[in-house]
Design an enzyme around this catalytic site. Structure first.
Site, short mmCIF file in Angstrom:
data_model
loop_
_atom_site.label_atom_id
_atom_site.label_comp_id
_atom_site.label_asym_id
_atom_site.label_seq_id
_atom_site.Cartn_x
_atom_site.Cartn_y
_atom_site.Cartn_z
N LYS A 105 0.82 -1.23 0.00
CA LYS A 105 0.00 0.00 0.00
C LYS A 105 0.84 1.27 0.00
CE LYS A 105 0.39 -2.12 3.96
NZ LYS A 105 -0.03 -3.20 4.82
N GLY A 134 -6.75 -6.33 3.71
CA GLY A 134 -6.25 -7.72 3.77
C GLY A 134 -7.07 -8.66 2.91
N GLU A 190 3.35 -4.11 10.38
CA GLU A 190 4.37 -3.83 9.38
C GLU A 190 5.75 -4.12 9.96
OE1 GLU A 190 3.42 -2.72 6.13
OE2 GLU A 190 1.63 -3.45 7.12
N ASP A 201 -0.21 3.73 7.83
CA ASP A 201 -0.68 2.58 7.04
C ASP A 201 -2.13 2.81 6.58
OD1 ASP A 201 -0.36 -0.45 6.28
OD2 ASP A 201 -2.22 -0.34 7.44
N LYS A 205 -3.83 3.39 2.77
CA LYS A 205 -5.00 2.65 2.27
C LYS A 205 -6.11 3.62 1.87
CE LYS A 205 -3.82 -1.42 5.02
NZ LYS A 205 -3.87 -2.01 6.37
#
Ligand code: HSE
Length: 325
Positions: A105, A134, A190, A201, A205
């Site tokens: 991502k 996911g 991560e 993160d 996304k």
């Protein structure tokens, strides 16, 4: 039966989950699709690390030329993570005529146009279902079944690590550091969990979702982002007393043609559907002008759920190139 050979770049948690998923379901996939899917090469330096799967040592390489120069390899799965060399490798793979699948991502959010353009210019397919949510097939839905819609709102819990931490702190009264360590051990986090706990993160996304849902580019650095490191046990208790839970929420909507978006901890009433999304589960609420409200739910992190989404992309590409769909 048609054989399609693939290469995996990076054999960490997600690479292993993908390999394991294929090992478990190779025959079921072949039965359903008529495709014999094989991993021909794995790009990895650390070949001796104990892993739950044991590919033949001859499969490993440390040289990308063994992958890009091999005419038998049709699909390259990039699971190195990080911006570089992952982005360059993906583009080089495309230039070599390989279709590319990734879960990365950060690289997609930072280099969206570059990667899309490279795929177009080189007439290859580029898929990244596993990069958001996911194992939840949300990007496929946005780009296929929901394509007829104008999207109005995107709202979700999009990070398994932080949702796991907040759930365990809320329900089990467990300390932050202990739960983060468990999330790392379970393969949710991560490589550097700062990206998880500081919300970057999720911002990656959300940037991808904004591109796909609204056709607009919002750079990650332009998304107001707050992580969960400032959330205290006292705040969690206070929320509980008010019939609320604290969740790390990503949201985006259009206002007068412009995207308004943010990532941050929010107090969610227990009556709200997102309040019941626990541990590594993710959920995404999407509102389209034709379909109305939709909600997607499933495991947003972890080697096998993520591997499931990666394999889905690989199989879809394999069917395209073999003319089976
Ligand atoms: N570190 C990510 C998470 C992995 O916890 O959600 C899945 O993108």
């Amino acid at each position: 039966m048609k054989t399609v050979k693939i290469a995996i770049m990076g054999f960490g948690n997600i690479g292993v989950g993908t390999y394991q998923g294929l090992e478990t379901n190779h025959d079921a996939i072949a039965e359903k699709t008529g495709i014999d899917l094989r991993v021909k090469r794995i790009l990895e330096i650390d070949v001796d690390r104990p892993r739950p799967v044991n590919p033949d040592k001859s499969v490993y390489t440390q040289n990308v030329a063994d992958i890009f120069g091999d005419p038998e390899i049709a699909v390259v799965v990039e699971l190195l993570g990080g911006l570089e060399p992952a982005t360059t490798f993906m583009i080089d793979a495309m230039k070599a005529g390989k279709h590319v699948v990734t879960a990365n991502k950060a690289a997609i959010a930072a280099n969206y146009e570059k990667l899309m353009d490279a795929a177009k210019e080189n007439h290859v397919l580029f898929r990244f279902e596993a990069s958001v949510g996911g194992g939840i097939p949300v990007l496929t839905a946005i780009q296929n079944a929901l394509l007829a819609n104008r999207f109005e709102e995107v709202l979700g819990i999009l990070n398994g690590t932080t949702n796991f931490i907040l759930t365990q702190m809320t329900e089990g009264g467990r300390p932050y550091a202990e739960v983060l360590k468990e999330a790392q051990e379970k393969g949710f986090a991560e490589a550097d969990p700062t990206a998880d706990v500081e919300g970057y993160d999720v911002a990656n996304k959300l940037s991808i979702l904004i591109s796909l849902c609204f056709g607009k580019r919002v750079k990650v650095e332009d998304i107001p982002t707050v992580g969960i490191t400032g959330v205290t046990a006292a705040e969690i208790e206070d929320a509980k007393k008010n019939g609320e839970v604290i969740k790390l929420i990503a949201s985006a909507h259009l206002k007068d043609g412009a995207v308004e978006c943010s990532v941050g901890p929010q107090r969610v009433p227990l009556s709200h559907p997102l309040a019941g999304v626990s541990n590594e589960f993710n959920a995404l609420y999407l509102k389209g002008n034709i379909v109305g409200e939709t909600m997607f739910y499933g495991k947003g992190a972890g080697p096998l759920p993520t591997g499931s989404a990666i394999l889905g992309d690989v199989i879809d590409i394999a069917r395209h190139i073999e003319g089976l769909r």
